[in-house]
Write a protein that holds these residues in place. Structure first.
Motif, short mmCIF file in Angstrom:
data_model
loop_
_atom_site.label_atom_id
_atom_site.label_comp_id
_atom_site.label_asym_id
_atom_site.label_seq_id
_atom_site.Cartn_x
_atom_site.Cartn_y
_atom_site.Cartn_z
N THR A 22 -5.95 -1.63 -0.45
CA THR A 22 -5.76 -0.61 -1.47
C THR A 22 -4.57 0.31 -1.21
O THR A 22 -4.45 1.36 -1.85
CB THR A 22 -7.04 0.24 -1.64
OG1 THR A 22 -7.34 0.90 -0.40
CG2 THR A 22 -8.22 -0.63 -2.06
N GLY A 23 -3.69 -0.07 -0.28
CA GLY A 23 -2.43 0.64 -0.21
C GLY A 23 -1.97 1.20 1.11
O GLY A 23 -0.85 1.69 1.21
N THR A 24 -2.80 1.16 2.15
CA THR A 24 -2.38 1.67 3.45
C THR A 24 -1.71 0.57 4.26
O THR A 24 -2.21 -0.55 4.32
CB THR A 24 -3.59 2.22 4.24
OG1 THR A 24 -4.24 3.24 3.48
CG2 THR A 24 -3.15 2.81 5.58
N SER A 295 -9.44 1.59 -6.19
CA SER A 295 -8.79 2.86 -5.88
C SER A 295 -8.27 2.85 -4.45
O SER A 295 -8.72 2.07 -3.61
CB SER A 295 -9.79 4.02 -6.05
OG SER A 295 -10.34 4.05 -7.34
N ASN A 296 -7.34 3.76 -4.16
CA ASN A 296 -6.80 3.89 -2.81
C ASN A 296 -7.86 4.52 -1.90
O ASN A 296 -8.21 5.69 -2.05
CB ASN A 296 -5.54 4.76 -2.84
CG ASN A 296 -4.85 4.83 -1.49
OD1 ASN A 296 -5.40 5.32 -0.52
ND2 ASN A 296 -3.64 4.32 -1.44
N GLU A 299 -6.90 7.67 0.26
CA GLU A 299 -6.83 8.92 -0.50
C GLU A 299 -8.23 9.45 -0.80
O GLU A 299 -8.47 10.66 -0.71
CB GLU A 299 -6.06 8.69 -1.80
CG GLU A 299 -4.58 8.43 -1.59
CD GLU A 299 -3.82 8.21 -2.88
OE1 GLU A 299 -4.46 8.29 -3.97
OE2 GLU A 299 -2.61 7.96 -2.83
#
Length: 405
Positions: A22-24, A295-296, A299
């Motif tokens: 999810t984005g990391t 979702s991230n 975050e």
């Protein structure tokens, strides 16, 4: 954002995978102590995860922005408290709030004060009290260890002698005898920032060791998400009647709960009831819930850790289905076999939409997760992945999500 994940199991592996998905960036994640599966994806560090000073030292050395505590033992040991004292953002409740999982009796007291629906129970400190409570409630008998028991502290049986024997194992630390609640179980996770809660997607796990829900209780032998048979408005009802009142009651007591509130629920003929709370992500439900998260995750966890859940969007999930099947070593959960090598993980993960979350070297060894447009597809993928993995004496259930459509 640099993140330290504390833990060494399939749950932590699933968290790491979801953070990356999810984005990391993988290079921004450290896991301690981790395991060989986690080490193939991110950096790992050796640490005693219940040693408050050692974990704080590692977090400061790694200059992390957020610590995510996976298992219950570090939470009950106060690791989150020690980190917060040094100004480190932590996703995980403090020692007092973690008693929601660490003590079944404390959880019952909080639920009573918050008017949360749950089963009747008697706290017992002697075997005479246990026997009287068993006679009062009648069969099936439900006996729970008051403290942590690695998913093995609960027995549900129609055999009174077995119930008494189980109570005898844990009586020194206190046990609860509860009324039997008949219905379908649901696991629902909530992110909490001390004031606000945010629901994730419901999941159902399979706690019995063998097919057909036979055998002893385990930490969980499989799970699926979402749950198509839940009534409309179920998540909202749990939020309003269970999660938010519990967070409010803990805050009233001066013990804000910041982290993951796991609500173990049952839908009975008399309505919703709480079976138990955990103070961290559940295993193996985490593997299916986070597999569907879009979702991230970093975050979301940081917003919870810093009291900002009400600032920004809620967690979102794919409409796809996820099924996970747990591979356990010979004898689990009643005995522990010697370590034996697992073969075939890479072959399983070469299948599109299949991932493997590595756990311990014995006990529950790994989880295979399949994700598809239907439960049948997700289930087929999970079992195809499992068929490529071999462990001498290993066993798994063949009926995970078999009746779900």
């Amino acid at each position: 954002m640099r993140i330290l994940v504390i833990g060494s199991g399939a749950r932590e592996h699933a968290i790491v995978k979801s953070l990356i998905r999810t984005g990391t960036r993988a290079e921004d994640i450290v896991c301690a102590p981790g395991n060989e599966g986690i080490a193939s994806e991110v950096e790992t560090r050796e640490v005693d995860q219940v040693d408050r000073l050692a974990v704080v030292k590692l977090a400061l050395e790694e200059r992390v922005d957020l610590v995510v505590i996976g298992p219950e033992a570090p939470l009950v040991a106060g690791v989150a408290d020690a980190l917060r004292e040094q100004g480190v953002a932590v996703f995980g409740p403090n020692q007092d709030a973690a008693q929601l999982e660490g003590s079944k009796n404390f959880a019952k007291e909080v639920m009573a004060a918050a008017d949360v629906p749950t089963g009747m129970a008697h706290q017992c400190t002697t075997m005479e009290e246990v026997e009287n409570a068993l006679d009062q409630f009648g069969a099936p008998f439900v006996v729970k260890a008051d403290g942590l028991a690695a998913g093995k502290g609960v027995i549900v049986t129609s055999d009174k002698s077995a119930a008494l024997e189980h109570a005898g194992v844990y009586i020194s630390g206190g046990v609860l005898v509860e009324e039997f609640l008949d219905g379908r179980e649901v696991s629902l996770f909530f992110l909490a920032d001390g004031k606000t809660v945010m629901p994730l997607s419901p999941a159902q796990d399979y706690k019995r060791a063998f097919e057909g829900d036979e055998g002893p209780n385990t930490g969980g032998m499989g799970a699926y998400s979402p749950i198509p048979w839940l009534p409309e408005g179920f998540v909202e009802e749990v939020t309003e009647r269970v999660a938010q009142p519990v967070i409010n009651e803990l805050a009233r007591r001066g013990t804000e709960f910041v982290g993951l509130l796991y609500c173990g629920l049952i839908v009975t003929d008399r309505g919703l009831r709480v079976i138990e709370f955990n103070a961290r992500f559940g295993d193996p439900e985490t593997q299916v819930v986070l597999r569907r998260l879009t979702s991230n995750l970093a975050e979301l966890l940081m917003r919870a850790a810093t009291g900002k859940l009400d600032v920004g969007p809620s967690a979102e999930f794919s409409k796809r289905k996820a099924v996970t099947v747990v591979l356990a070593s010979e004898g689990y959960p009643t005995s522990t076999a010697d370590y034996r090598e697992v073969v075939g993980i890479e072959s399983a993960e070469s299948i599109e939409d299949v991932e493997v979350c590595k756990a311990g070297r014995v006990g529950r060894v790994l989880s295979v997760v399949g994700c598809g447009d239907s439960f049948q597809e997700a289930r087929t993928l999970a079992y195809e992945g499992m068929s490529r993995i071999s462990l001498q004496g290993g066993h798994y259930r063949n009926d995970i999500a078999a009746r779900v459509s």
